[in-house]
Design a protein around this motif. Sequence first.
Motif, PDB file in Angstrom:
ATOM      1  N   ALA A  56       0.863  -1.179   0.000  1.00  0.00           N
ATOM      2  CA  ALA A  56       0.000   0.000   0.000  1.00  0.00           C
ATOM      3  C   ALA A  56       0.897   1.226   0.000  1.00  0.00           C
ATOM      4  O   ALA A  56       2.097   1.121   0.244  1.00  0.00           O
ATOM      5  CB  ALA A  56      -0.898   0.008   1.222  1.00  0.00           C
ATOM      6  N   ARG A 218      -5.481  -0.474   4.055  1.00  0.00           N
ATOM      7  CA  ARG A 218      -4.512  -0.496   2.964  1.00  0.00           C
ATOM      8  C   ARG A 218      -5.195  -0.352   1.605  1.00  0.00           C
ATOM      9  O   ARG A 218      -4.526  -0.209   0.588  1.00  0.00           O
ATOM     10  CB  ARG A 218      -3.733  -1.818   2.973  1.00  0.00           C
ATOM     11  CG  ARG A 218      -2.902  -2.005   4.209  1.00  0.00           C
ATOM     12  CD  ARG A 218      -2.336  -3.406   4.264  1.00  0.00           C
ATOM     13  NE  ARG A 218      -3.379  -4.407   4.390  1.00  0.00           N
ATOM     14  CZ  ARG A 218      -3.145  -5.704   4.468  1.00  0.00           C
ATOM     15  NH1 ARG A 218      -1.911  -6.165   4.433  1.00  0.00           N
ATOM     16  NH2 ARG A 218      -4.143  -6.563   4.578  1.00  0.00           N
ATOM     17  N   SER A 223      -4.565   5.233   0.483  1.00  0.00           N
ATOM     18  CA  SER A 223      -3.497   4.237   0.439  1.00  0.00           C
ATOM     19  C   SER A 223      -3.242   3.684  -0.943  1.00  0.00           C
ATOM     20  O   SER A 223      -2.263   2.991  -1.144  1.00  0.00           O
ATOM     21  CB  SER A 223      -3.821   3.060   1.366  1.00  0.00           C
ATOM     22  OG  SER A 223      -3.979   3.508   2.680  1.00  0.00           O
TER      23      SER A 223
END
Lengths: 551, 318, 334
Positions: A56, A218, A223
């Motif tokens: 991420a 994530r 992200s």
Amino acid sequence: MSIKTSRTRSLVTAVLATTALVLSACAESAREGNGGEGGSGGSTTFVFAGSAEPGALDPVFVSDGESFRVARQIFEGLVGTVPGTADPAPLLAEDWTVSEDGLTYDFNLKTGVKFHDGTDFNAEAVCANFERWYNLPESAQSDDLAYYYSVIFRGFATGPRTDAALYDSCTANGEDKVTIVLTAPFAGFISAMSLPAFSMQSPTALEKFQDDAAPDPRTTEYSTAQPTGTGPFTLGSWERGKQVTLEANPDYWGEKAMIDEAIVVAIEDPKARATALQNGEIDGFDLVGPADIEPLKEAGFQIVNREPFNVLYLGMNQKTEPLDDLKVRQAIAYAIDKQEVADASLPAGTKLASIFMPDTVNGYTEDVETYDYDPAMAEQLLEEAGAAGATIEFNYPTDISRPYMPSPEDTFNVIRSQLEAVGLKIKPVADVWDPDYLDKIQGTPNHGIHLLGWTGDYNDADNFLGVFFGAETMEWGFTNEELFSDLAAAKGIPTPEEQQPVYEQINKDVMEFLPGVPLAHPVPSLAFAENVKGYQQSPVQDEVWNVVTVE
Amino acid sequence: MSIDLPPAGGPVGGHYGDSEAHPEAGIDDEGKGLSLWRGAWQRLRRNPSAIAGALIVLTFVVIAIAAPLLAPYEPGSAQWSGEVTPTDVPGPDKDHLLGLDRFGSDLYTQLLFGARQSLVYGVVSTAIGLVVGAFLGILSGGIGGWVDTAVMRVVDIMLSIPSLLLAVSVAAVLGQNAYSVMIAIGAAQVPIFARLLRGSMLAQARSDYVLAANALGIRRQRIVFGHILPNALGPTIVQATLNLATAIIEVAALSFLGLGESDPAIAEWGRMLVAAQDRFDAAPRLALLPGAAIAITALGFTLFGEALREALDPRTRR
Amino acid sequence: MLRFVLRRLALMVPVLVGLSILLFAWLRALPGDPARSMLGQRATPDGIARINEAYGFDEPLVQQYFSYVRALLSGDFGSSIKTGRPVFDSFVEQFPATIELAVTALTLAVVIGVPLGYLAATHQGRLLDTFVISGSLLGVVTPVFFLAILLKLVFADWLTWLPTSLRQDPRIDATHPTNFYILDGLMTREWDAVWNAGLHLILPAIALGTIPLAIIVRITRASVSEVLHEDYVRTAESKGLSRRTVSRRHVLRNALLPVVTTIGLQAGLLFSGAVLTETVFAFNGIGNYLFEAISSRDYPVLQGYILFIAIIYALINLLVDVAYGLIDPRVRVS
């Protein structure tokens, strides 16, 4: 060949059917109008290959090197490193002072720095970041998410380890002064602030795009598409499965990037990376396989060695007999010819290890018991221990290549033959690295001797010795209260200077106790095309590409 | 990954003389069976590809069984690991017929013992597939009704994913060891044998002699074991031979994927192939030899299996 | 015809349901606590609790199964342990790559294999025939990954004409609306992108397509040979029709039936072959991702991908049956 003027319907039907399937999958017609930019001519692009896709783009929630590689270009923290070393240096903080009791840190921040979204970087932003981490919801606190905060700061505002939390408060004094107060002294604090996980992120962007309470933070927009920092590159795009494209930040406060664009692709196999370099498809890559180093050099490519900041060791599980007997452990140490291990399985230039940390770390000493190669001594000790010809399980991982352990199978084989040469019987146990091997070695007591290692994150002996020997673990299987308390005490010493002699003594003690055999500090390398200049390597992989040029 | 084909309409290999008549050995105790097998044997004897296949298979089996006698050294010893570096793997010399492998073992020894592994894995997994599959197929075809439907649904499910993925799933559950590989590949072969035996059961159920036997009051079990099974033997053996070829390849494929036996002391061609990849510049033989060994062995079984099928297939009489 | 299709679709359903049950049971049958095996080294009590809640591992099994099915029907095939990315998303993104590769490989196999098999059948016993037979036999027994490794290593080290990894040169700035690289390039008229993507397809397609090629050659040869000897062909020949006419009209049509069926069967081979080939060539399709999921025991990905593959495999077989039914009316009423 007789020309069939009309294919039979069957063939046509089958082909059409397949084509229909294919075409029906692209229901969306080309949304983009004309093709993109030409790619070449005018703008310089630096193409780099890592070994995997990033997890991420928000460095708080990841702990893998590939995510950090990208994060280092986009984000910066209060503290950086002196180029080429693991020593801390000013970055977003120009200087800092520590109180005598080691609890209060006053930072003077750089002025005139802006985040990529145009908002100001200032003391308020710093506190916003510290508060955000401390207040992460319980769902985000687990080790597969906020790993580094968890390890360094030990606890959060909520959750089971609140009492252990290192963070007390953050106060902004004006635009450019900030004070952080800890609950206990931590000499490694400044060094730890150079980790990407503690980068300064734009509070405005976080507010807008990030959701720390999401089931998986994530995969949020922040992200995956909107990471906003202060670094010399901004995120152009992340095409999953293809590449991450970074664009030079024209408003960067420091040395602006000399390339216009950087592309990071993922090629898992080290040999395929080497081939891609040779074909000109990429300009550089990380983690060169030991077998590729010489051939690449001969073909005229540049090999850049990272100063090793790691250790490769043979661990021994004292819960398994006869490894609980010191004589047996010593015998194993004497049986190993570290030079042969390095020659057969590690890259050229690898330094042999005498203790469990590399020489750049505070507290290093070579004044320890070294157990130099002596098979006769090994056999004698085994006799004395009544363990001659004993069977020992030897665990090692497959399908993995780590910077500190580029080809575990080769390393395993060399050591095995050395141990068998002194009469021990080795029972090999191989497992896939993730999750089986790690789980078995670190999560269960069912293993014998094993190969493992560690690349340091920041310059602190505790980041090595404390991680390994700070408490009883499944990996090492021993209880040594004296060692544990020595390490705990050392951790609490306020300054690195005071820590040094303490850690030196601890290293001596460790090598007397001999929980394992430190083998080497392998040299991880990068490879580049001839026309790439200026790449600055860093033992802790603080490698920012604004200094790179591609001629 | 089945390389199986429907019965071929023409000769697999070159021509072979068909002039000698196939003796219909008059009526004897065994009835139909004997002349079929004897006829098959005679045709096999004259078929060059059958001979080639048989020779390969025989060589393979002999090597596999006699490996400890033929090999100059212990397998997986890695004794000469000191001579190997990341860029240099010593080649053939007077002590090592084929040189060393990347771990410092004698390559020739590893290849010989690899044959043993392949034979064991191949035979055991095919046997598992055969026994379980035949059992299901006979049950299904013999009993019929809902049992048949149920079993065939299960078979359909197993066939709904490519056999390699089926093997991978089974191996993942059973863990990383030798047994999981054999069971996994065996499991992937069960549907093939199940269908084969079921088909045989169904086809023969309507044949004259079975109806006659039934009418005579002979018990079902006796019919199955005394008549139907022996007649199904031929195609089953053919299928088993062909599946053995596939099994050998699939074992290597599973090793390639990182499943299966991981102990380098136990030589296995698939793993040798995997390990040889990053030393290809230095020593291509490390990859070429095990790969060729897999291919040639599979070739032998395939040639022989197909020749056998053809020899047993009454349709090829012209 | 429609009834035929519907009937086949209806047959697919119990199979897929059965498969979903098996896959569900499979995930629970894996050694160890599923949450623990998912987290591996990072397993902490909070982590395990989090997984248990997210996946409902503490609920009774039957309830879990139904949640699983409900999720499936709403398009939620789970998320990767490693990245948190929904399995559905990554599958949809990577699938076109594998399709492109598989179609290229299959096209190669058919376009080369059918004529070759036909020629061999019509020149039986001659040198060409022997050559074709031996070659195809060798093609059938050579393991896919061996061939892939050989090709990769030969072209990486010795003959550096062709790229041996990725789908496209990273430097080429191409837009990918559909993720079918060739199609995308054609649609956006970026000819260099088309050419580059094509180059990257060659070696993987050769590796993947060799076994199907060999099988198609053999089946075509056998089938054509058989038909050539059939009575009605001899009748047609004796009636004075030239061999070529006979071929075109009778032989091909009937001989190609088994070939069409085989193409459907090849789909299974192509999927498993893709897993082995894509890895070797760092070709980012479902095979490559599946391989990584196997290595890292990313079970939700494995589970989801296998189910996807089964669905597609079933659909392809259905298509083949339809094609077969169109050619041979006898099949439709069976």
